[in-house]
Each structure stands twice: as C-alpha cells, then as structure tokens.
Write a protein that holds these residues in place. Structure first.
Motif, PDB file in Angstrom:
ATOM      1  N   ARG A 114       0.837  -1.202   0.000  1.00  0.00           N
ATOM      2  CA  ARG A 114       0.000   0.000   0.000  1.00  0.00           C
ATOM      3  C   ARG A 114       0.869   1.249   0.000  1.00  0.00           C
ATOM      4  NH1 ARG A 114      -3.423  -1.025   4.601  1.00  0.00           N
ATOM      5  NH2 ARG A 114      -4.279  -2.634   3.224  1.00  0.00           N
ATOM      6  N   THR A 115       0.369   2.310  -0.635  1.00  0.00           N
ATOM      7  CA  THR A 115       1.053   3.608  -0.602  1.00  0.00           C
ATOM      8  C   THR A 115       0.123   4.658  -0.016  1.00  0.00           C
ATOM      9  OG1 THR A 115       2.503   3.140  -2.489  1.00  0.00           O
ATOM     10  CG2 THR A 115       2.069   5.451  -1.996  1.00  0.00           C
ATOM     11  N   TYR A 116       0.666   5.437   0.915  1.00  0.00           N
ATOM     12  CA  TYR A 116      -0.062   6.520   1.575  1.00  0.00           C
ATOM     13  C   TYR A 116       0.543   7.835   1.061  1.00  0.00           C
ATOM     14  CZ  TYR A 116      -1.104   2.673   4.821  1.00  0.00           C
ATOM     15  OH  TYR A 116      -1.483   1.457   5.378  1.00  0.00           O
ATOM     16  N   PHE A 136       0.364  11.509   1.089  1.00  0.00           N
ATOM     17  CA  PHE A 136      -0.223  12.622   1.843  1.00  0.00           C
ATOM     18  C   PHE A 136      -0.458  13.832   0.953  1.00  0.00           C
ATOM     19  CE2 PHE A 136       0.748   9.947   5.285  1.00  0.00           C
ATOM     20  CZ  PHE A 136       0.228  10.470   6.469  1.00  0.00           C
ATOM     21  N   ALA A 137       0.447  14.094   0.015  1.00  0.00           N
ATOM     22  CA  ALA A 137       0.312  15.274  -0.844  1.00  0.00           C
ATOM     23  C   ALA A 137      -0.950  15.201  -1.692  1.00  0.00           C
ATOM     24  CB  ALA A 137       1.547  15.413  -1.730  1.00  0.00           C
ATOM     25  N   ALA A 138      -1.279  13.999  -2.167  1.00  0.00           N
ATOM     26  CA  ALA A 138      -2.473  13.804  -3.002  1.00  0.00           C
ATOM     27  C   ALA A 138      -3.682  13.386  -2.178  1.00  0.00           C
ATOM     28  CB  ALA A 138      -2.180  12.753  -4.072  1.00  0.00           C
ATOM     29  N   ASP A 139      -3.507  13.233  -0.847  1.00  0.00           N
ATOM     30  CA  ASP A 139      -4.578  12.783   0.027  1.00  0.00           C
ATOM     31  C   ASP A 139      -5.171  11.471  -0.482  1.00  0.00           C
ATOM     32  OD1 ASP A 139      -6.134  13.148   2.363  1.00  0.00           O
ATOM     33  OD2 ASP A 139      -7.823  13.911   1.192  1.00  0.00           O
ATOM     34  N   ARG A 140      -4.269  10.538  -0.875  1.00  0.00           N
ATOM     35  CA  ARG A 140      -4.691   9.318  -1.561  1.00  0.00           C
ATOM     36  C   ARG A 140      -4.017   8.094  -0.939  1.00  0.00           C
ATOM     37  NH1 ARG A 140      -2.946  10.518  -6.556  1.00  0.00           N
ATOM     38  NH2 ARG A 140      -0.976   9.394  -6.295  1.00  0.00           N
ATOM     39  N   ILE A 141      -4.818   7.034  -0.791  1.00  0.00           N
ATOM     40  CA  ILE A 141      -4.320   5.744  -0.321  1.00  0.00           C
ATOM     41  C   ILE A 141      -4.552   4.732  -1.431  1.00  0.00           C
ATOM     42  CG2 ILE A 141      -4.447   3.968   1.468  1.00  0.00           C
ATOM     43  CD1 ILE A 141      -6.189   7.257   2.112  1.00  0.00           C
ATOM     44  N   SER A 142      -3.486   4.061  -1.867  1.00  0.00           N
ATOM     45  CA  SER A 142      -3.588   3.109  -2.974  1.00  0.00           C
ATOM     46  C   SER A 142      -3.157   1.729  -2.512  1.00  0.00           C
ATOM     47  CB  SER A 142      -2.706   3.548  -4.144  1.00  0.00           C
ATOM     48  OG  SER A 142      -3.030   4.859  -4.564  1.00  0.00           O
ATOM     49  N   ASP A 143      -4.042   0.747  -2.676  1.00  0.00           N
ATOM     50  CA  ASP A 143      -3.696  -0.633  -2.369  1.00  0.00           C
ATOM     51  C   ASP A 143      -3.234  -1.301  -3.655  1.00  0.00           C
ATOM     52  OD1 ASP A 143      -4.147  -3.620  -1.923  1.00  0.00           O
ATOM     53  OD2 ASP A 143      -4.530  -2.828   0.070  1.00  0.00           O
ATOM     54  N   HIS A 144      -1.988  -1.766  -3.666  1.00  0.00           N
ATOM     55  CA  HIS A 144      -1.389  -2.262  -4.907  1.00  0.00           C
ATOM     56  C   HIS A 144      -1.837  -3.677  -5.254  1.00  0.00           C
ATOM     57  CE1 HIS A 144       1.017   1.308  -4.771  1.00  0.00           C
ATOM     58  NE2 HIS A 144       1.519   0.984  -3.598  1.00  0.00           N
ATOM     59  N   THR A 148      -5.191  -4.945  -4.682  1.00  0.00           N
ATOM     60  CA  THR A 148      -6.589  -4.961  -5.135  1.00  0.00           C
ATOM     61  C   THR A 148      -6.898  -3.874  -6.149  1.00  0.00           C
ATOM     62  OG1 THR A 148      -7.269  -3.494  -3.320  1.00  0.00           O
ATOM     63  CG2 THR A 148      -7.319  -5.871  -2.900  1.00  0.00           C
ATOM     64  N   GLY A 149      -6.032  -2.850  -6.220  1.00  0.00           N
ATOM     65  CA  GLY A 149      -6.309  -1.725  -7.103  1.00  0.00           C
ATOM     66  C   GLY A 149      -7.259  -0.709  -6.502  1.00  0.00           C
ATOM     67  N   VAL A 150      -7.648  -0.889  -5.256  1.00  0.00           N
ATOM     68  CA  VAL A 150      -8.557   0.051  -4.588  1.00  0.00           C
ATOM     69  C   VAL A 150      -7.808   1.330  -4.247  1.00  0.00           C
ATOM     70  CG1 VAL A 150      -9.940   0.479  -2.522  1.00  0.00           C
ATOM     71  CG2 VAL A 150     -10.033  -1.748  -3.644  1.00  0.00           C
ATOM     72  N   THR A 151      -8.428   2.474  -4.570  1.00  0.00           N
ATOM     73  CA  THR A 151      -7.878   3.785  -4.231  1.00  0.00           C
ATOM     74  C   THR A 151      -8.905   4.555  -3.417  1.00  0.00           C
ATOM     75  OG1 THR A 151      -6.506   3.890  -6.224  1.00  0.00           O
ATOM     76  CG2 THR A 151      -7.024   5.973  -5.143  1.00  0.00           C
ATOM     77  N   LEU A 152      -8.448   5.118  -2.306  1.00  0.00           N
ATOM     78  CA  LEU A 152      -9.322   5.887  -1.437  1.00  0.00           C
ATOM     79  C   LEU A 152      -8.723   7.269  -1.204  1.00  0.00           C
ATOM     80  CD1 LEU A 152     -10.039   3.131   1.266  1.00  0.00           C
ATOM     81  CD2 LEU A 152     -11.561   3.823  -0.583  1.00  0.00           C
ATOM     82  N   HIS A 153      -9.579   8.215  -0.884  1.00  0.00           N
ATOM     83  CA  HIS A 153      -9.132   9.564  -0.560  1.00  0.00           C
ATOM     84  C   HIS A 153      -9.619   9.921   0.842  1.00  0.00           C
ATOM     85  CE1 HIS A 153      -7.632  10.632  -4.597  1.00  0.00           C
ATOM     86  NE2 HIS A 153      -8.592   9.818  -5.028  1.00  0.00           N
ATOM     87  N   GLY A 154      -8.753  10.619   1.577  1.00  0.00           N
ATOM     88  CA  GLY A 154      -9.092  11.000   2.938  1.00  0.00           C
ATOM     89  C   GLY A 154      -8.090  10.427   3.931  1.00  0.00           C
ATOM     90  N   MET A 155      -6.908  11.051   4.012  1.00  0.00           N
ATOM     91  CA  MET A 155      -5.850  10.501   4.848  1.00  0.00           C
ATOM     92  C   MET A 155      -6.220  10.523   6.330  1.00  0.00           C
ATOM     93  SD  MET A 155      -2.990   8.985   4.365  1.00  0.00           S
ATOM     94  CE  MET A 155      -2.588   9.527   2.707  1.00  0.00           C
ATOM     95  N   GLU A 156      -6.937  11.552   6.749  1.00  0.00           N
ATOM     96  CA  GLU A 156      -7.326  11.638   8.157  1.00  0.00           C
ATOM     97  C   GLU A 156      -8.205  10.456   8.544  1.00  0.00           C
ATOM     98  OE1 GLU A 156      -9.041  15.295   9.369  1.00  0.00           O
ATOM     99  OE2 GLU A 156      -7.301  16.517   8.806  1.00  0.00           O
ATOM    100  N   ARG A 157      -9.138  10.093   7.683  1.00  0.00           N
ATOM    101  CA  ARG A 157     -10.018   8.952   7.967  1.00  0.00           C
ATOM    102  C   ARG A 157      -9.237   7.643   7.944  1.00  0.00           C
ATOM    103  NH1 ARG A 157     -15.580   9.010   4.787  1.00  0.00           N
ATOM    104  NH2 ARG A 157     -15.938   7.395   6.360  1.00  0.00           N
ATOM    105  N   MET A 158      -8.247   7.568   7.056  1.00  0.00           N
ATOM    106  CA  MET A 158      -7.416   6.364   7.002  1.00  0.00           C
ATOM    107  C   MET A 158      -6.646   6.201   8.308  1.00  0.00           C
ATOM    108  SD  MET A 158      -6.550   3.807   5.064  1.00  0.00           S
ATOM    109  CE  MET A 158      -5.552   2.436   5.648  1.00  0.00           C
ATOM    110  N   LEU A 159      -5.981   7.259   8.754  1.00  0.00           N
ATOM    111  CA  LEU A 159      -5.177   7.186   9.968  1.00  0.00           C
ATOM    112  C   LEU A 159      -6.041   7.027  11.216  1.00  0.00           C
ATOM    113  CD1 LEU A 159      -2.400   9.837   9.219  1.00  0.00           C
ATOM    114  CD2 LEU A 159      -2.322   7.354   8.912  1.00  0.00           C
TER     115      LEU A 159
END
Length: 294
Positions: free
Chosen positions: A243-245, A247-255, A257-268
């Motif tokens: 997974r890549t977090y 912060f600059a793009a506010d994006r979380i990418s799971d390598h 499954t291909g799932v991409t989410l936005h919202g770093m605060e909610r992730m953390l």
C-alpha cells in the motif's frame, strides 16, 4: 384493466422474482465452493503478534511505523479487538525502532495477515526544513500466537547451564543460573540469564525457544502454501509493497486490489482499514475459487 396490462405487470413481477432467485443461486454456489476450499492456515487463530519496524527512509520511516501502530489501534477500537504493547523501542525523534503488539479478537489472524508487508509513505517529514516530499516505508509483520496444541518434543531440546556474564552482582556471576536451550533438529538456540534461579531461566528459555521453532514451522507452511497456490499478491512477506499513503495527493492506494481511497485523516483514524481488508479478502477468495475450478 386490459389483459395486456395485466400480462405486463405479471411479467415484471416474474422478472423481479427471477432476478432475486438468480442472485440467491449465485450466493449459494459461492458459499458451497467456499466450503470445499481448503481452510487457510491458522484462519481461526484469535491472537496474533503485530510488529512495526522502520524500513527504508531513516527517521521518517520510524515515525511512519509509529503512525501505522496508532492507525491500527484505532481500527481495533472500531472492530472490538484488544491490544497491548509487548515491546516498544523508540529513536531520538520518537519514531519506532521496533514495536510489537499482542492483538486478540475474533479471527484476528484471518483479518490482519493481509496487512503484513511494506507500507510506503509519501509526505513532507517533520524533520524536513525545506518542504520537500520524501518517500519511505515501514514494515508490518503479523504472526499467529503459538497454538496451545503445538508441541516441541522435550527430547529434542538440549539444555546447558553456565554462570551469567556481565554485571549483576555476586550471586548472578558465581552460580550456574544461566540457561541455553537448543532445539537439536533445527539448531535454533536461546540463551537466558534474566533470573537468579536456574529453573526460572530454563522455563523462560524453553518458552522462547518454542516460539522460535513455531515461527520457523509457520514460515515453512506459508512458503509451501504460496508455492502451491501461486498467490503472488500479499503473501505476508515483508518485501511485499502492499500500500502507498500519498499525503500530498490525500490518496491511499492498495497495490494488490487496485482500490484507491481519498481521505488521509479517515485512514489514519482506522476508518478505511476494514474496507481495504475486505476488498483483499474478496479478491483472494475469488482467486482461490478460480484455481480450484481449473
């Protein structure tokens, strides 16, 4: 009401019912296939050790390892898991040199094993004075607790007793209280001199040695599993970048499954962890079904 209108309404009702039946049929087929699949090793294990280590990136990776630990603690609160710190070593900046948690909860291993691997972070480190983005990674390792029914034959353990070395007082250095336990088949060894009494050091050495032997057994089981099933994504190896977090793009990418989410605060805050785990488990189940049906 005209007959044609009645026929139209009846057809719509039949189509809706047929759609529901087909959906139920598909669900039952998947459940039946799932029952035929070989269970995952340790899937019913309710207690695991979760370790956080810095990877590449120096002090920033150590700080991110700490962030990950706090993120998972938030997730445990959401799902009702319990955790306690077994060991925590920090560096000068407050990041983790190493941190291990004991986590317990319903099917804890099954839910957390897919989080093993390298977690990449892209952000401006706290120690960066010029505002430049840095890339680093922290490592998460999830291991099942040694099962109660896992036995190491006492005949396979060699015990040696000797005087403790180093500072510790007259008693510690002049009596043979230290214990070295060696597992003869594997060559694994543990040396303990923490206690004043020989018996206590022997008990502790035996317990730690049993854990080391089980860990080696576990790694062999998982390696064989991955060879047989050819599952290359998310094998639990620390070299897997899962997974890549960003912060600059506010994006979380799971390598995987291909799932991409936005919202770093909610992730953390642990809010997205369950969603990412569920997506991985669904993908893995589909892969296993496809291999089973070949």
């Amino acid at each position: 009401m005209l007959a044609s209108e009645t026929d139209k309404e009846a057809r719509e009702i039949i189509e809706l019912e047929l759609s529901d039946v087909q959906a139920q049929k598909k669900q039952l087929e998947e459940e039946a296939l799932g029952m035929l699949l070989e269970p995952e090793p340790y899937a019913d294990c309710d207690r695991v050790t979760m370790t956080f280590l810095p990877g590449v990136g120096g002090s920033e990776s150590a700080l991110f390892a700490k962030d990950l630990k706090e993120m998972y603690e938030c997730y445990f609160g959401h799902v009702g898991f319990n955790s306690r710190v077994l060991q925590e070593l920090t560096d000068a900046n407050g990041g983790f040199k190493s941190c291990s948690l004991r986590v317990s909860g319903d099917c804890a291993y099954e839910n957390l094993i897919c989080e093993s691997g390298a977690h990449k972070v892209i952000r401006v480190p706290e120690t960066e004075t010029k505002g430049r983005l840095h890339s680093s990674a922290a490592i998460v390792i999830v291991l099942p607790e040694v099962p109660n029914n896992y036995v190491v034959n006492e005949k396979d353990i060699k015990y040696e007793f000797m005087r403790s070395g180093g500072a510790g007082g007259q008693h510690v250095n002049k009596t043979e209280s230290a214990c070295r336990a060696t597992h003869i088949p594997t060559g694994l060894s543990v040396h303990i001199q923490d206690e004043r009494q020989q018996d206590r050091n022997k008990i502790k050495a035996t317990s730690i040695l049993k854990e080391k032997v089980f860990r080696q057994h576990y790694e062999e089981v998982m390696a064989e599993r991955n060879r047989n099933r050819k599952l290359q994504r998310g094998t639990g190896d620390r070299s897997d970048k899962i997974r890549t977090y960003n912060f600059a793009a506010d994006r979380i990418s799971d390598h995987r499954t291909g799932v991409t989410l936005h919202g770093m605060e909610r992730m953390l805050a642990g809010e997205y962890v369950g969603q990412l785990i569920a997506a991985y488990q669904e993908m893995q189940q589909k892969e296993r079904m496809e291999q089973f049906l070949r």
